[in-house]
Design a protein around this motif. Structure first.
Motif, PDB file in Angstrom:
ATOM      1  N   GLU A  46     -15.735  36.955  -1.720  1.00  0.00           N
ATOM      2  CA  GLU A  46     -15.259  38.327  -1.709  1.00  0.00           C
ATOM      3  C   GLU A  46     -15.027  38.740  -0.260  1.00  0.00           C
ATOM      4  O   GLU A  46     -15.852  38.491   0.618  1.00  0.00           O
ATOM      5  CB  GLU A  46     -16.299  39.246  -2.351  1.00  0.00           C
ATOM      6  N   ARG A  47     -13.896  39.331   0.001  1.00  0.00           N
ATOM      7  CA  ARG A  47     -13.576  39.743   1.361  1.00  0.00           C
ATOM      8  C   ARG A  47     -14.474  40.885   1.788  1.00  0.00           C
ATOM      9  O   ARG A  47     -14.774  41.783   1.005  1.00  0.00           O
ATOM     10  CB  ARG A  47     -12.125  40.185   1.447  1.00  0.00           C
ATOM     11  N   PHE A  48     -14.909  40.840   3.024  1.00  0.00           N
ATOM     12  CA  PHE A  48     -15.722  41.909   3.585  1.00  0.00           C
ATOM     13  C   PHE A  48     -14.848  43.134   3.822  1.00  0.00           C
ATOM     14  O   PHE A  48     -13.759  43.025   4.364  1.00  0.00           O
ATOM     15  CB  PHE A  48     -16.351  41.467   4.908  1.00  0.00           C
ATOM     16  N   ARG A  49     -15.308  44.260   3.368  1.00  0.00           N
ATOM     17  CA  ARG A  49     -14.562  45.495   3.577  1.00  0.00           C
ATOM     18  C   ARG A  49     -15.499  46.489   4.233  1.00  0.00           C
ATOM     19  O   ARG A  49     -16.577  46.767   3.729  1.00  0.00           O
ATOM     20  CB  ARG A  49     -14.030  46.030   2.266  1.00  0.00           C
ATOM     21  N   LEU A  50     -15.071  47.012   5.359  1.00  0.00           N
ATOM     22  CA  LEU A  50     -15.846  48.006   6.075  1.00  0.00           C
ATOM     23  C   LEU A  50     -15.326  49.387   5.695  1.00  0.00           C
ATOM     24  O   LEU A  50     -14.184  49.728   5.984  1.00  0.00           O
ATOM     25  CB  LEU A  50     -15.700  47.805   7.590  1.00  0.00           C
ATOM     26  N   PRO A  51     -16.152  50.177   5.017  1.00  0.00           N
ATOM     27  CA  PRO A  51     -15.695  51.516   4.650  1.00  0.00           C
ATOM     28  C   PRO A  51     -15.651  52.405   5.900  1.00  0.00           C
ATOM     29  O   PRO A  51     -16.626  52.495   6.639  1.00  0.00           O
ATOM     30  CB  PRO A  51     -16.753  52.008   3.662  1.00  0.00           C
ATOM     31  N   LEU A  52     -14.522  53.002   6.120  1.00  0.00           N
ATOM     32  CA  LEU A  52     -14.349  53.881   7.270  1.00  0.00           C
ATOM     33  C   LEU A  52     -14.263  55.325   6.812  1.00  0.00           C
ATOM     34  O   LEU A  52     -13.627  55.631   5.807  1.00  0.00           O
ATOM     35  CB  LEU A  52     -13.072  53.514   8.031  1.00  0.00           C
ATOM     36  N   GLN A  53     -14.912  56.175   7.555  1.00  0.00           N
ATOM     37  CA  GLN A  53     -14.891  57.593   7.237  1.00  0.00           C
ATOM     38  C   GLN A  53     -13.976  58.292   8.234  1.00  0.00           C
ATOM     39  O   GLN A  53     -14.112  58.114   9.442  1.00  0.00           O
ATOM     40  CB  GLN A  53     -16.297  58.182   7.317  1.00  0.00           C
ATOM     41  N   THR A  54     -13.042  59.050   7.734  1.00  0.00           N
ATOM     42  CA  THR A  54     -12.126  59.799   8.584  1.00  0.00           C
ATOM     43  C   THR A  54     -12.562  61.260   8.598  1.00  0.00           C
ATOM     44  O   THR A  54     -12.818  61.850   7.547  1.00  0.00           O
ATOM     45  CB  THR A  54     -10.684  59.694   8.050  1.00  0.00           C
ATOM     46  N   VAL A  55     -12.645  61.803   9.788  1.00  0.00           N
ATOM     47  CA  VAL A  55     -13.050  63.197   9.934  1.00  0.00           C
ATOM     48  C   VAL A  55     -11.924  63.926  10.638  1.00  0.00           C
ATOM     49  O   VAL A  55     -11.417  63.494  11.664  1.00  0.00           O
ATOM     50  CB  VAL A  55     -14.350  63.306  10.766  1.00  0.00           C
ATOM     51  N   LYS A  56     -11.493  65.032  10.060  1.00  0.00           N
ATOM     52  CA  LYS A  56     -10.419  65.826  10.651  1.00  0.00           C
ATOM     53  C   LYS A  56     -11.049  66.890  11.530  1.00  0.00           C
ATOM     54  O   LYS A  56     -11.859  67.692  11.075  1.00  0.00           O
ATOM     55  CB  LYS A  56      -9.590  66.470   9.543  1.00  0.00           C
ATOM     56  N   GLY A  57     -10.687  66.869  12.804  1.00  0.00           N
ATOM     57  CA  GLY A  57     -11.216  67.860  13.734  1.00  0.00           C
ATOM     58  C   GLY A  57     -10.347  69.103  13.746  1.00  0.00           C
ATOM     59  O   GLY A  57      -9.206  69.106  13.281  1.00  0.00           O
ATOM     60  N   ASP A  58     -10.904  70.148  14.311  1.00  0.00           N
ATOM     61  CA  ASP A  58     -10.143  71.395  14.376  1.00  0.00           C
ATOM     62  C   ASP A  58      -9.655  71.681  15.796  1.00  0.00           C
ATOM     63  O   ASP A  58      -9.038  72.698  16.047  1.00  0.00           O
ATOM     64  CB  ASP A  58     -10.977  72.570  13.857  1.00  0.00           C
ATOM     65  N   ARG A  59      -9.922  70.760  16.750  1.00  0.00           N
ATOM     66  CA  ARG A  59      -9.448  70.934  18.121  1.00  0.00           C
ATOM     67  C   ARG A  59      -8.559  69.752  18.500  1.00  0.00           C
ATOM     68  O   ARG A  59      -8.740  68.653  17.993  1.00  0.00           O
ATOM     69  CB  ARG A  59     -10.623  70.983  19.099  1.00  0.00           C
ATOM     70  N   PRO A  60      -7.634  69.966  19.393  1.00  0.00           N
ATOM     71  CA  PRO A  60      -6.836  68.836  19.879  1.00  0.00           C
ATOM     72  C   PRO A  60      -7.713  67.931  20.749  1.00  0.00           C
ATOM     73  O   PRO A  60      -8.740  68.376  21.265  1.00  0.00           O
ATOM     74  CB  PRO A  60      -5.733  69.504  20.699  1.00  0.00           C
ATOM     75  N   PRO A  61      -7.357  66.680  20.903  1.00  0.00           N
ATOM     76  CA  PRO A  61      -8.171  65.790  21.733  1.00  0.00           C
ATOM     77  C   PRO A  61      -8.226  66.305  23.164  1.00  0.00           C
ATOM     78  O   PRO A  61      -7.259  66.868  23.679  1.00  0.00           O
ATOM     79  CB  PRO A  61      -7.449  64.449  21.654  1.00  0.00           C
ATOM     80  N   ASN A  62      -9.383  66.131  23.808  1.00  0.00           N
ATOM     81  CA  ASN A  62      -9.524  66.655  25.164  1.00  0.00           C
ATOM     82  C   ASN A  62      -9.382  65.565  26.230  1.00  0.00           C
ATOM     83  O   ASN A  62      -9.758  65.778  27.370  1.00  0.00           O
ATOM     84  CB  ASN A  62     -10.845  67.403  25.329  1.00  0.00           C
ATOM     85  N   ALA A  63      -8.855  64.416  25.842  1.00  0.00           N
ATOM     86  CA  ALA A  63      -8.576  63.353  26.817  1.00  0.00           C
ATOM     87  C   ALA A  63      -7.425  62.504  26.295  1.00  0.00           C
ATOM     88  O   ALA A  63      -7.317  62.246  25.098  1.00  0.00           O
ATOM     89  CB  ALA A  63      -9.801  62.484  27.029  1.00  0.00           C
ATOM     90  N   TYR A  64      -6.578  62.096  27.186  1.00  0.00           N
ATOM     91  CA  TYR A  64      -5.460  61.225  26.841  1.00  0.00           C
ATOM     92  C   TYR A  64      -6.012  59.811  26.683  1.00  0.00           C
ATOM     93  O   TYR A  64      -6.658  59.273  27.592  1.00  0.00           O
ATOM     94  CB  TYR A  64      -4.398  61.301  27.935  1.00  0.00           C
ATOM     95  N   ALA A  65      -5.794  59.194  25.534  1.00  0.00           N
ATOM     96  CA  ALA A  65      -6.412  57.908  25.209  1.00  0.00           C
ATOM     97  C   ALA A  65      -6.002  56.800  26.161  1.00  0.00           C
ATOM     98  O   ALA A  65      -6.732  55.823  26.329  1.00  0.00           O
ATOM     99  CB  ALA A  65      -6.083  57.520  23.769  1.00  0.00           C
TER     100      ALA A  65
END
Length: 78
Positions: A46-65
């Motif tokens: 069985e393939r390993f699946r990593l469950p990812l949780q997505t969280v929607k923020g209410d502010r724009p990012p404060n740093a350019y990636a």
């Protein structure tokens, strides 16, 4: 089918001893020992699946990636 195997002397002695105790030939012992890992390899894994949780923020990012220094500044800030 006949074939030649190069085995460590100790391994061969142990295999011959086990075959004799089990009352089977060395050939049968080697066949059985070879079948076990081959049978396991046929079982689909069985393939390993990593469950990812997505969280929607209410502010724009404060740093350019793409700006490493800006990211470190945000990460290191207390």
């Amino acid at each position: 089918m006949k074939t030649t195997l190069n085995l460590d002397d100790r391994v061969l002695r142990q295999a011959k001893g086990r075959a004799a105790r089990d009352g089977i030939t060395l050939t049968r012992f080697v066949e059985d020992a070879s079948r076990a890992p081959l049978a396991v390899a046929d079982v689909p894994k069985e393939r390993f699946r990593l469950p990812l949780q997505t969280v929607k923020g209410d502010r724009p990012p404060n740093a350019y990636a793409c700006d490493r220094d800006a990211l470190y500044h945000v990460i290191d800030r207390p």
